[in-house]
Structures are given as C-alpha cells and as structure tokens.
Design a protein around this motif. Sequence first.
Motif, short mmCIF file in Angstrom:
data_model
loop_
_atom_site.label_atom_id
_atom_site.label_comp_id
_atom_site.label_asym_id
_atom_site.label_seq_id
_atom_site.Cartn_x
_atom_site.Cartn_y
_atom_site.Cartn_z
N PHE A 40 0.84 -1.20 0.00
CA PHE A 40 0.00 0.00 0.00
C PHE A 40 0.88 1.25 0.00
CE2 PHE A 40 -1.72 3.27 2.93
CZ PHE A 40 -2.76 3.75 2.15
N PHE A 41 1.88 1.29 0.87
CA PHE A 41 2.76 2.45 0.95
C PHE A 41 3.63 2.58 -0.30
CE2 PHE A 41 1.71 2.23 5.45
CZ PHE A 41 1.44 3.56 5.69
N SER A 148 -9.58 15.25 6.17
CA SER A 148 -10.55 14.55 5.32
C SER A 148 -9.94 13.91 4.07
CB SER A 148 -11.68 15.49 4.93
OG SER A 148 -11.18 16.62 4.24
N ALA A 149 -8.97 14.56 3.45
CA ALA A 149 -8.35 13.97 2.25
C ALA A 149 -7.62 12.68 2.60
CB ALA A 149 -7.40 14.97 1.60
N THR A 150 -6.93 12.69 3.74
CA THR A 150 -6.22 11.48 4.18
C THR A 150 -7.21 10.41 4.60
OG1 THR A 150 -4.42 12.91 4.94
CG2 THR A 150 -4.38 10.64 5.68
N ALA A 151 -8.28 10.79 5.29
CA ALA A 151 -9.31 9.82 5.69
C ALA A 151 -9.95 9.18 4.46
CB ALA A 151 -10.37 10.51 6.55
N ASP A 152 -10.24 9.99 3.44
CA ASP A 152 -10.81 9.46 2.21
C ASP A 152 -9.85 8.50 1.51
OD1 ASP A 152 -13.14 10.88 2.62
OD2 ASP A 152 -12.62 12.50 1.23
N LEU A 153 -8.57 8.85 1.51
CA LEU A 153 -7.55 7.99 0.90
C LEU A 153 -7.50 6.65 1.62
CD1 LEU A 153 -4.27 8.71 -0.64
CD2 LEU A 153 -4.13 7.38 1.45
N ILE A 154 -7.49 6.68 2.95
CA ILE A 154 -7.46 5.44 3.73
C ILE A 154 -8.70 4.61 3.45
CG2 ILE A 154 -7.61 4.51 6.08
CD1 ILE A 154 -5.74 6.83 6.95
N LYS A 155 -9.85 5.26 3.44
CA LYS A 155 -11.12 4.56 3.22
C LYS A 155 -11.21 3.97 1.82
CE LYS A 155 -16.09 5.17 3.53
NZ LYS A 155 -17.19 6.07 3.80
N THR A 156 -10.64 4.66 0.84
CA THR A 156 -10.74 4.22 -0.55
C THR A 156 -9.68 3.18 -0.92
OG1 THR A 156 -11.61 6.38 -1.15
CG2 THR A 156 -10.77 5.02 -2.94
N LEU A 157 -8.42 3.44 -0.54
CA LEU A 157 -7.32 2.60 -1.02
C LEU A 157 -6.93 1.44 -0.11
CD1 LEU A 157 -4.96 5.33 -2.52
CD2 LEU A 157 -6.56 3.82 -3.72
N LEU A 158 -6.95 1.64 1.19
CA LEU A 158 -6.48 0.59 2.10
C LEU A 158 -7.29 -0.71 1.98
CD1 LEU A 158 -4.23 0.12 4.13
CD2 LEU A 158 -5.80 0.83 5.93
N PRO A 159 -8.61 -0.65 1.80
CA PRO A 159 -9.37 -1.91 1.66
C PRO A 159 -8.96 -2.74 0.44
CG PRO A 159 -10.85 -0.12 2.21
CD PRO A 159 -9.51 0.50 1.92
N LYS A 160 -8.32 -2.12 -0.54
CA LYS A 160 -7.85 -2.87 -1.71
C LYS A 160 -6.64 -3.73 -1.36
CE LYS A 160 -9.57 0.60 -4.89
NZ LYS A 160 -9.27 1.61 -5.90
N TYR A 161 -6.03 -3.46 -0.23
CA TYR A 161 -4.82 -4.17 0.18
C TYR A 161 -5.04 -5.11 1.35
CZ TYR A 161 -2.33 -1.24 -3.04
OH TYR A 161 -1.89 -0.64 -4.19
N LEU A 162 -5.94 -4.77 2.25
CA LEU A 162 -6.16 -5.56 3.45
C LEU A 162 -7.53 -6.22 3.41
CD1 LEU A 162 -4.79 -3.09 6.14
CD2 LEU A 162 -3.57 -4.95 5.00
#
Length: 168
Positions: A40-41, A148-162
Amino acid sequence: MAATSRHIPMVVKTAREIFRTGRSREYEFRKQQLQSLVAFFENHEDAILEALHKDLHKPRFEGLIGEVFMVKNDAVTALNNLEDWMKPEYTEKGLLNKMDTCMIRSEPLGVALIIGAWNYPIQVTLLPLVGAIAAGNCAVIKPSEVASATADLIKTLLPKYLDEVRNS
C-alpha cells in the motif's frame, strides 16, 4: 476496515465475529496482511503525500519521514520478526513444575479500535494497525474527519490491500 462513527458498533460486532473464526491468528495471514500494508505504501506514496499536503500543508520530506517511512519501517520490522514473536517463550520452572513444560504464549485478544488523529493522520492511524495485525488481532480504523483527504484515501485505497469488512 475503515468506518464512520455511526457504523462503528456494527463494524466492531462483525470484526469480533471474524476474529472468532481464528483466521487472523495464523502466521501466513498475518504475514500476507503486513506485506499488503507495505505494498500500500509503495504503490501510493505520492497519493498519501498529496493528501497530507492537502489536509495539513505538510512538506513532502516531513510526510515521508514522519508518516510514510515510519509506518512502512514498522511493518517491515514486524515482517522480519513475526515468526520469532509468535513462538512460545519457555520459562524457568520451580520444583513443583520440573516435569512440566512451562511457556508463555502470546495470544491475540480480539478487536482493536484505532482512532486516528488529525495532525499525523497516517502515522497515528496506521502505526497501531501494524501492531494489531502482527499480534493477530482484527482492527477497526476510524480516521480523523479533520484530515478529510487522508481519511478518504485510507477509506478508498487501504481496503484494496487488506482483508476487510465494509459497513459504510
């Protein structure tokens, strides 16, 4: 899994049910999740830094050192030590237990609720996630709505990895 405040009780309930299956306790599962977090990183470094800049006007260098590299390094350290951390630790025995095998076995406790902070939204949110995964726990992530931008990024991208349960 990322969750909004109103969804947290249901997401926690679901995470507890998943924890009870025992899947998060297995070495291979923990290893795969930590490898995915590192990926992810590696795959989204620029997007993470852009979100940090948008939310906090954080310079690239500070975002790399204080947020991205810190969490990524912790995940790599956990990967490198995970197998040893999971082994039972044999202890000294008293006379009463001389014939027994005495050990300390670290066991996961269940579900961790990780509540992010606005000032270090990646570090404070995802650094505890590394520990939760390495320990074999499930985790519910609640990023700070202030960043909010970071929260949206976590919500959108992290589930694709975990592996995740989505309830939003």
